[in-house]
Motif scaffolding. Structure first.
Motif, PDB file in Angstrom:
ATOM      1  N   ASP A  57       0.818  -1.231   0.000  1.00  0.00           N
ATOM      2  CA  ASP A  57       0.000   0.000   0.000  1.00  0.00           C
ATOM      3  C   ASP A  57       0.850   1.279   0.000  1.00  0.00           C
ATOM      4  O   ASP A  57       0.624   2.200  -0.787  1.00  0.00           O
ATOM      5  CB  ASP A  57      -0.929   0.019   1.225  1.00  0.00           C
ATOM      6  CG  ASP A  57      -2.018  -1.040   1.103  1.00  0.00           C
ATOM      7  OD1 ASP A  57      -2.085  -1.701   0.038  1.00  0.00           O
ATOM      8  OD2 ASP A  57      -2.791  -1.208   2.065  1.00  0.00           O
ATOM      9  N   GLU A  58       1.796   1.375   0.928  1.00  0.00           N
ATOM     10  CA  GLU A  58       2.566   2.614   1.056  1.00  0.00           C
ATOM     11  C   GLU A  58       3.392   2.870  -0.213  1.00  0.00           C
ATOM     12  O   GLU A  58       3.573   4.019  -0.637  1.00  0.00           O
ATOM     13  CB  GLU A  58       3.477   2.529   2.290  1.00  0.00           C
ATOM     14  CG  GLU A  58       4.038   3.854   2.764  1.00  0.00           C
ATOM     15  CD  GLU A  58       2.967   4.905   3.076  1.00  0.00           C
ATOM     16  OE1 GLU A  58       1.888   4.554   3.599  1.00  0.00           O
ATOM     17  OE2 GLU A  58       3.237   6.099   2.782  1.00  0.00           O
ATOM     18  N   LEU A  59       3.858   1.783  -0.798  1.00  0.00           N
ATOM     19  CA  LEU A  59       4.671   1.933  -2.018  1.00  0.00           C
ATOM     20  C   LEU A  59       3.804   2.386  -3.193  1.00  0.00           C
ATOM     21  O   LEU A  59       4.267   3.124  -4.066  1.00  0.00           O
ATOM     22  CB  LEU A  59       5.385   0.620  -2.334  1.00  0.00           C
ATOM     23  CG  LEU A  59       6.466   0.248  -1.303  1.00  0.00           C
ATOM     24  CD1 LEU A  59       6.902  -1.208  -1.456  1.00  0.00           C
ATOM     25  CD2 LEU A  59       7.673   1.172  -1.413  1.00  0.00           C
ATOM     26  N   ILE A  60       2.535   1.989  -3.203  1.00  0.00           N
ATOM     27  CA  ILE A  60       1.631   2.460  -4.270  1.00  0.00           C
ATOM     28  C   ILE A  60       1.434   3.970  -4.130  1.00  0.00           C
ATOM     29  O   ILE A  60       1.443   4.709  -5.118  1.00  0.00           O
ATOM     30  CB  ILE A  60       0.250   1.754  -4.211  1.00  0.00           C
ATOM     31  CG1 ILE A  60       0.423   0.247  -4.340  1.00  0.00           C
ATOM     32  CG2 ILE A  60      -0.671   2.277  -5.300  1.00  0.00           C
ATOM     33  CD1 ILE A  60      -0.863  -0.553  -4.123  1.00  0.00           C
ATOM     34  N   LYS A  61       1.280   4.411  -2.860  1.00  0.00           N
ATOM     35  CA  LYS A  61       1.106   5.865  -2.662  1.00  0.00           C
ATOM     36  C   LYS A  61       2.324   6.610  -3.207  1.00  0.00           C
ATOM     37  O   LYS A  61       2.195   7.638  -3.875  1.00  0.00           O
ATOM     38  CB  LYS A  61       0.932   6.169  -1.159  1.00  0.00           C
ATOM     39  CG  LYS A  61      -0.408   5.733  -0.625  1.00  0.00           C
ATOM     40  CD  LYS A  61      -0.561   6.140   0.835  1.00  0.00           C
ATOM     41  CE  LYS A  61      -1.670   5.323   1.484  1.00  0.00           C
ATOM     42  NZ  LYS A  61      -1.477   5.107   2.915  1.00  0.00           N
ATOM     43  N   GLN A  62       3.507   6.090  -2.938  1.00  0.00           N
ATOM     44  CA  GLN A  62       4.723   6.745  -3.446  1.00  0.00           C
ATOM     45  C   GLN A  62       4.773   6.680  -4.978  1.00  0.00           C
ATOM     46  O   GLN A  62       5.196   7.620  -5.638  1.00  0.00           O
ATOM     47  CB  GLN A  62       5.970   6.074  -2.855  1.00  0.00           C
ATOM     48  CG  GLN A  62       6.076   6.262  -1.347  1.00  0.00           C
ATOM     49  CD  GLN A  62       7.305   5.597  -0.746  1.00  0.00           C
ATOM     50  OE1 GLN A  62       8.062   4.912  -1.417  1.00  0.00           O
ATOM     51  NE2 GLN A  62       7.502   5.805   0.547  1.00  0.00           N
TER      52      GLN A  62
END
Ligand SMILES: Cc1ncc(COP(=O)(O)O)c(C=O)c1O
Length: 462
Positions: A57-62
């Motif tokens: 999830d966090e990597l998708i936001k980035q």
């Protein structure tokens, strides 16, 4: 051996507290943003929810964040970075002397960690976010083995399972690289394999193939999306990876600023674009904002010339066509380069960020043949003492060529290049070079045209 001249140390080290506290996202300063990833089925841009089955999830936001210029580096990642960062910026006094050039040559050395390359900068970040999300493990591909090694190390540190699909030719040529990954607890499977549907299909169509990064990506994605608690992570190409690699450029800039040094030329090898994107990011930011100008050169192998002979088009990131479409300079997802020894530069595409910047004229690209690359690698090893990775040696080749041009013109240019890793696991390649058995295969126009024919039809793309 030279140590210090004109008050510029042989190695410029930053203090631990000078290490970047935030990654720099060059997209925030790009007027034309990199094109979005598209759903291969519908052609629609992929949002957060579409990417969730594949990535953390966090990597998708980035990945999707084109606007935030600085993204804080979590303290746990900074603590890990401290084991091998800040990395040194080295003045290549001995190389300059050997070349008898008035140019000043610096290299940012990213090979001073056990995994042996810059790949660890993003591996620890991606493993960290997977762990934060409560996942059991990650899957990935590896070509030369550097990314797989870095990810295995990061996963061992955080207690995550790691499944690596390694391009078959490297799996066979580099048994020691494979064993390093297994030592860190990863499982390593030669790709294409009979473990996945896509692997079986590729083997049925191309029996005896030695594989490619594109095949290995398809297999790793298939396993991640079909195994509960797993996600796929990638060592290059994606926006998030360039973001993490910006630590290279931020440290380089801080070290140069400390001594009032302004580079004229910045050079990096380009496989999927992560080290180059990271190295140039703060310099490119200045260029995009109109504050400064630099010559920036991407170097790729003549056997896999995505920038210099590829098309700027939407294409699949993998051979099995299961990944999103990315707009990039590409040779076509079916392109399988000749068995060049720089395994990490054998990818058919290029980062969308760098592709857009290249397309908009902010950087140059050049391609070099591998025997010339190994000549440069050998010269560098003899005078500077570091045994460079074949990938990194592409940048060395062009740094030497630019320094030799300065010798002709008498110009005292400052050249900075990225020395991304060491080549201790690449001795078969060095052996071939020493025995005069290395060839320089360059694809013909007809071969490239045949590969371009498989580019997907996307509305609005000629
Ligand atoms: C040592 C080294 N340098 C450079 C590269 C090229 O990758 P990228 O273009 O993502 O930096 C690789 C890839 O495996 C590598 O192992």
């Amino acid at each position: 051996m030279a140590t210090e001249k004109n008050n510029i140390p042989y190695k410029i080290y930053l203090a631990e507290d000078e290490m970047p506290k935030a990654w720099y996202n060059v997209r925030a300063d790009m007027k034309t943003k990199p094109a979005p990833l598209l759903n291969p089925g519908t052609g629609a841009p992929m949002g957060f929810d579409d990417l969730r089955p594949v990535f953390c999830d966090e990597l998708i936001k980035q990945e999707l964040d084109n606007d935030t210029a600085y993204i804080p580096i979590p303290q746990e990642i900074r603590d890990f970075y401290k084991m091998y960062r800040p990395s040194p910026l080295v003045r290549a006094y001995c190389l300059e002397e050997k070349l008898q050039t008035p140019a000043k040559i610096y290299y940012k050395f990213e090979g001073n960690n056990t995994s042996g390359s810059h790949k660890l900068n993003s591996a620890i970040a991606q493993a960290y976010y997977a762990k934060q999300q409560g996942l059991k493990g990650v899957t990935t591909e590896t070509g030369a083995g550097q990314w797989g090694t870095a990810l295995s190390m990061a996963c061992a540190y955080l207690g995550l399972d790691c499944k690596v699909y390694m391009v078959k030719v490297s799996y066979e040529q580099k048994p020691f690289r494979r064993e390093v990954m297994r030592t860190y607890g990863a499982s390593v499977t030669p790709s294409p394999s009979m473990e996945t549907n896509i692997g079986k299909a590729i083997l049925a169509e191309h029996p005896g193939t030695t594989g490619s990064l594109g095949c290995a990506i398809s297999e790793a994605v298939e396993v991640a999306t079909s195994t509960p608690g797993y996600r796929y992570v990638l060592g290059s190409v994606l926006n998030q990876v360039l973001l993490h690699q910006s630590v290279i450029g931020l440290e380089t800039k801080a070290a140069l600023d400390k001594y009032g040094i302004v580079p004229d030329i910045i050079i990096g090898c380009a496989g999927g674009g992560s080290n180059l994107g990271g190295l140039i990011s703060p310099f490119m930011g200045e260029k995009l904002r109109g504050e400064k100008d630099y010559r920036i050169i991407a170097v790729e192998p003549a056997s896999c010339p995505s920038f210099t002979r590829g098309k700027f088009a939407y294409d699949f990131c993998d051979t099995g066509k299961v990944c999103p479409l990315a707009k990039m300079y590409t040779l076509g997802s079916g392109f399988i380069p000749s068995p060049n020894h720089a395994g990490g530069l054998r990818y058919h595409g290029m980062s969308s960020i760098l592709s857009q910047l290249y397309h908009d004229g902010y950087m140059e690209a050049t391609s070099v043949e591998q025997t010339k690359v190994f000549e440069a690698a050998e010269m560098f090893a003899r005078v500077e003492g570091i045994l460079p990775a074949p990938e990194s040696s592409h940048a060395i080749r062009v740094a030497i060529d630019e320094a030799l041009k300065c010798k002709e013109t008498g110009e005292e240019k400052t050249i900075v290049f990225g020395l991304t890793g060491t080549g201790y696991f690449d001795m078969v390649a060095y052996e071939k070079f020493h025995n005069g058995e290395m060839s320089d295969y360059i694809p013909t126009d007809a071969e490239l045209e045949a590969s371009f024919a498989s580019l997907p039809k996307v509305p609005g793309q000629e």
